[in-house]
Design an enzyme around this catalytic site. Structure first.
Site, PDB file in Angstrom:
ATOM      1  N   TYR A 158       0.810  -1.174   0.093  1.00  0.00           N
ATOM      2  CA  TYR A 158       0.015   0.039  -0.012  1.00  0.00           C
ATOM      3  C   TYR A 158       0.743   1.422   0.098  1.00  0.00           C
ATOM      4  O   TYR A 158       1.826   1.215   0.708  1.00  0.00           O
ATOM      5  CB  TYR A 158      -1.026   0.060   1.252  1.00  0.00           C
ATOM      6  CG  TYR A 158      -1.749  -1.310   1.211  1.00  0.00           C
ATOM      7  CD1 TYR A 158      -2.664  -1.429   0.274  1.00  0.00           C
ATOM      8  CD2 TYR A 158      -1.913  -2.053   2.309  1.00  0.00           C
ATOM      9  CE1 TYR A 158      -3.541  -2.610   0.187  1.00  0.00           C
ATOM     10  CE2 TYR A 158      -2.505  -3.036   2.484  1.00  0.00           C
ATOM     11  CZ  TYR A 158      -3.569  -3.294   1.154  1.00  0.00           C
ATOM     12  OH  TYR A 158      -4.458  -4.584   1.274  1.00  0.00           O
ATOM     13  N   ASP A 206      -6.500  -1.069  -4.625  1.00  0.00           N
ATOM     14  CA  ASP A 206      -6.674  -0.421  -3.194  1.00  0.00           C
ATOM     15  C   ASP A 206      -5.761   0.831  -2.948  1.00  0.00           C
ATOM     16  O   ASP A 206      -4.473   0.744  -2.897  1.00  0.00           O
ATOM     17  CB  ASP A 206      -6.353  -1.112  -1.943  1.00  0.00           C
ATOM     18  CG  ASP A 206      -6.901  -0.871  -0.591  1.00  0.00           C
ATOM     19  OD1 ASP A 206      -7.335   0.223  -0.495  1.00  0.00           O
ATOM     20  OD2 ASP A 206      -6.932  -1.499   0.497  1.00  0.00           O
ATOM     21  N   HIS A 208      -5.969   2.716  -0.142  1.00  0.00           N
ATOM     22  CA  HIS A 208      -5.742   2.894   1.146  1.00  0.00           C
ATOM     23  C   HIS A 208      -5.680   4.306   1.560  1.00  0.00           C
ATOM     24  O   HIS A 208      -5.097   4.446   2.821  1.00  0.00           O
ATOM     25  CB  HIS A 208      -4.294   1.970   1.503  1.00  0.00           C
ATOM     26  CG  HIS A 208      -4.464   0.791   2.479  1.00  0.00           C
ATOM     27  ND1 HIS A 208      -4.433   1.124   3.914  1.00  0.00           N
ATOM     28  CD2 HIS A 208      -5.012  -0.169   2.605  1.00  0.00           C
ATOM     29  CE1 HIS A 208      -4.479   0.220   4.788  1.00  0.00           C
ATOM     30  NE2 HIS A 208      -4.900  -0.711   3.952  1.00  0.00           N
ATOM     31  N   ARG A 279     -17.929  -1.515   1.506  1.00  0.00           N
ATOM     32  CA  ARG A 279     -17.042  -2.470   2.107  1.00  0.00           C
ATOM     33  C   ARG A 279     -16.746  -2.464   3.717  1.00  0.00           C
ATOM     34  O   ARG A 279     -15.447  -2.231   3.806  1.00  0.00           O
ATOM     35  CB  ARG A 279     -15.838  -2.588   1.084  1.00  0.00           C
ATOM     36  CG  ARG A 279     -14.953  -1.278   0.694  1.00  0.00           C
ATOM     37  CD  ARG A 279     -13.741  -1.759   0.060  1.00  0.00           C
ATOM     38  NE  ARG A 279     -12.596  -2.399   0.762  1.00  0.00           N
ATOM     39  CZ  ARG A 279     -12.427  -3.535   0.847  1.00  0.00           C
ATOM     40  NH1 ARG A 279     -13.240  -4.658   0.320  1.00  0.00           N
ATOM     41  NH2 ARG A 279     -11.531  -4.097   1.557  1.00  0.00           N
ATOM     42  N   HIS A 308     -15.327  -6.130   4.061  1.00  0.00           N
ATOM     43  CA  HIS A 308     -13.634  -6.069   4.159  1.00  0.00           C
ATOM     44  C   HIS A 308     -13.226  -7.427   4.723  1.00  0.00           C
ATOM     45  O   HIS A 308     -13.863  -8.014   5.863  1.00  0.00           O
ATOM     46  CB  HIS A 308     -13.490  -5.005   5.188  1.00  0.00           C
ATOM     47  CG  HIS A 308     -11.926  -4.778   5.307  1.00  0.00           C
ATOM     48  ND1 HIS A 308     -11.307  -4.571   6.689  1.00  0.00           N
ATOM     49  CD2 HIS A 308     -10.876  -4.795   4.710  1.00  0.00           C
ATOM     50  CE1 HIS A 308     -10.132  -4.242   6.490  1.00  0.00           C
ATOM     51  NE2 HIS A 308      -9.953  -4.493   5.286  1.00  0.00           N
ATOM     52  N   ASP A 312      -6.946  -9.611   9.478  1.00  0.00           N
ATOM     53  CA  ASP A 312      -7.172  -9.115  11.055  1.00  0.00           C
ATOM     54  C   ASP A 312      -8.619  -9.240  10.955  1.00  0.00           C
ATOM     55  O   ASP A 312      -9.353  -8.238  11.743  1.00  0.00           O
ATOM     56  CB  ASP A 312      -6.506  -7.880  11.289  1.00  0.00           C
ATOM     57  CG  ASP A 312      -6.528  -6.598  10.300  1.00  0.00           C
ATOM     58  OD1 ASP A 312      -7.377  -7.027   9.315  1.00  0.00           O
ATOM     59  OD2 ASP A 312      -6.235  -5.436  10.494  1.00  0.00           O
ATOM     60  N   GLU A 335     -13.656 -10.039  -0.158  1.00  0.00           N
ATOM     61  CA  GLU A 335     -12.091 -10.025  -0.156  1.00  0.00           C
ATOM     62  C   GLU A 335     -11.975 -11.174   0.721  1.00  0.00           C
ATOM     63  O   GLU A 335     -12.540 -11.749   1.582  1.00  0.00           O
ATOM     64  CB  GLU A 335     -11.678  -8.805   0.577  1.00  0.00           C
ATOM     65  CG  GLU A 335     -10.205  -8.972   0.872  1.00  0.00           C
ATOM     66  CD  GLU A 335      -9.799  -7.782   1.642  1.00  0.00           C
ATOM     67  OE1 GLU A 335     -10.748  -7.042   2.429  1.00  0.00           O
ATOM     68  OE2 GLU A 335      -8.355  -7.330   1.815  1.00  0.00           O
TER      69      GLU A 335
END
Ligand code: MG
Length: 400
Positions: A158, A206, A208, A279, A308, A312, A335
């Site tokens: 990113y 992305d 970000h 998302r 998302h 994590d 995703e």
């Protein structure tokens, strides 16, 4: 059966893939009947655990686990101040666990309980990165050969590869990136991948939220000829008003929302049709109950879901995503970050990826369990997070 009640609400912290995960277990008065939910806020795990065990356990003791909506409202309002990420994750953990219990009581997988399947399996996108254009291309090709039709491409992570930065003599410690270099490289990347792979494959990217707002408008315009499936998170929650400008100037499909906590961050984007995919991170908005409402709200405006799904999120949270994806008619894409072997062992019943589609199992509830003995072998680490200490070349701290 005598009146069912909630007996214990507790947090299980584990990191089988090296990322802190928080799973809530809600135990009931019926021996062996419990539910699991995802409350993963990887970088504030102790704060979430405290809300679950110090505040929600006494708040919910003795209540009927069937009253999901009422319990959600009570949890959301109990601290008076609401809509913050720590509380929302704790709320989500309990909310998902209550849906899991309801499914187990009904003897139905969650997708049946929520109205039944709109599709047989869930199309997912995978993430292809690399240090060189060729390496990104090779990774795209590998995914494509495995049957994946949607691939997110990034060159150097990113914000792109930092390269040689033009800096002053004294700059603070941090993780540096150059937004302008990143924009130029991203256009080169799309040029290369389209040239190598053609236009049959769906490409995503992305940003970000790492660009100035006007640069984000520019990038969306310049990427238009490459026909993206979507461009992800080009603007932060604080700068969402700029989406009106993006919309006026190009038809690049826009996906946004993994940082959203509060309904006021997304309601105008949906009502004004300023984005194409919502998302959000489901545990971050408070779980399945608000996510289902949000999906139905989006459906009325022709906006699709793309929840998302990073590393994590716990496997319990991924299972919740998949159940919602199976049900919502306005599902867009999911995703998918995949599971390491240790995660598959700790969480029996994970959804499975085959040829670009993910399949839920047909067990009641979320269909996933946790082996607590194994989970305890992978303790979480509490430390100052490094990757979020991002800076641009002159040393200014910027959004990660
Ligand atoms: Mg993202």
């Amino acid at each position: 059966m005598p009146q069912l009640t909630i007996q214990k609400v507790r947090a299980i912290l584990t990191a089988p893939a090296g990322i802190n995960l928080i799973v809530v277990k809600v135990e009931t008065s019926e021996p062996g009947l419990y539910g699991l939910g995802c409350a993963t806020f990887a970088y504030r795990e102790k704060a979430v655990k405290s809300i679950i065990e110090d505040y929600f356990d006494p708040l919910l003791h003795g209540r009927d686990p069937a009253d999901i909506e009422d319990i959600w409202q009570i949890m959301n309002n109990n601290s008076y101040w609401r809509n913050g990420p720590v509380t929302n994750n704790a709320v989500s953990g309990v909310d998902m666990a209550l849906w899991d219990i309801k499914g187990k009581l009904a003897g139905m997988p969650l997708y049946e309980l929520m109205g039944g399947r709109s599709r047989g399996a869930v199309a997912v996108y995978r993430h292809a990165d690399g240090k060189t254009l060729e390496e990104v291309g090779d990774n795209v090709q590998k995914f494509h050969e495995d049957g994946v039709q949607h691939i997110r491409i990034q060159w150097g992570g990113y914000g792109g590869k930092a390269g040689a930065l033009h800096q002053s003599e004294s700059v603070p410690h941090g993780v540096y990136y150059d937004p302008k270099q990143y924009m130029r490289d991203t256009l080169k990347l799309f040029d290369y991948i389209r040239d190598r792979m053609g236009f049959e494959i769906e490409l995503l990217h992305d940003t970000h939220e790492r660009l100035q707002a006007i640069d984000a408008v520019n990038l969306a315009k310049e990427l238009e000829p490459f026909q993206l499936f979507f461009l992800e998170d080009i603007l932060s929650p604080e700068q969402g008003e700029w989406f009106r400008m993006v919309r006026c100037q190009c038809a690049t499909p826009i996906a946004n929302g993994e940082l959203y906590n509060n309904p006021k961050e997304w309601d105008y984007l949906i009502k004004e049709r300023l984005i194409d995919f919502i998302r959000v991170h489901i545990s971050q908005i408070g779980g399945i109950t608000p996510a289902r409402k949000l999906a139905i709200f989006c459906e009325a405006f022709g906006i699709r879901t793309a929840w998302h799904g990073p590393g994590d999120v716990s496997p319990v949270g991924h299972a919740a995503n998949i159940h919602l994806d199976l049900v919502c008619p306005n599902f867009g894409i999911q995703e998918w970050s995949g599971f390491k072997d240790a995660s598959l062992e700790v969480f029996p019943g994970c959804p499975e990826l085959r040829k670009g589609f993910v399949y839920a199992n047909s067990r009641p509830g979320l269909g996933i369990d946790i082996n607590e003995e194994l989970a305890a072998r992978y303790p979480c680490k509490t430390e100052a997070t490094r990757w979020t200490q991002t800076r641009i070349p002159d040393g200014t701290a910027n959004t990660p």
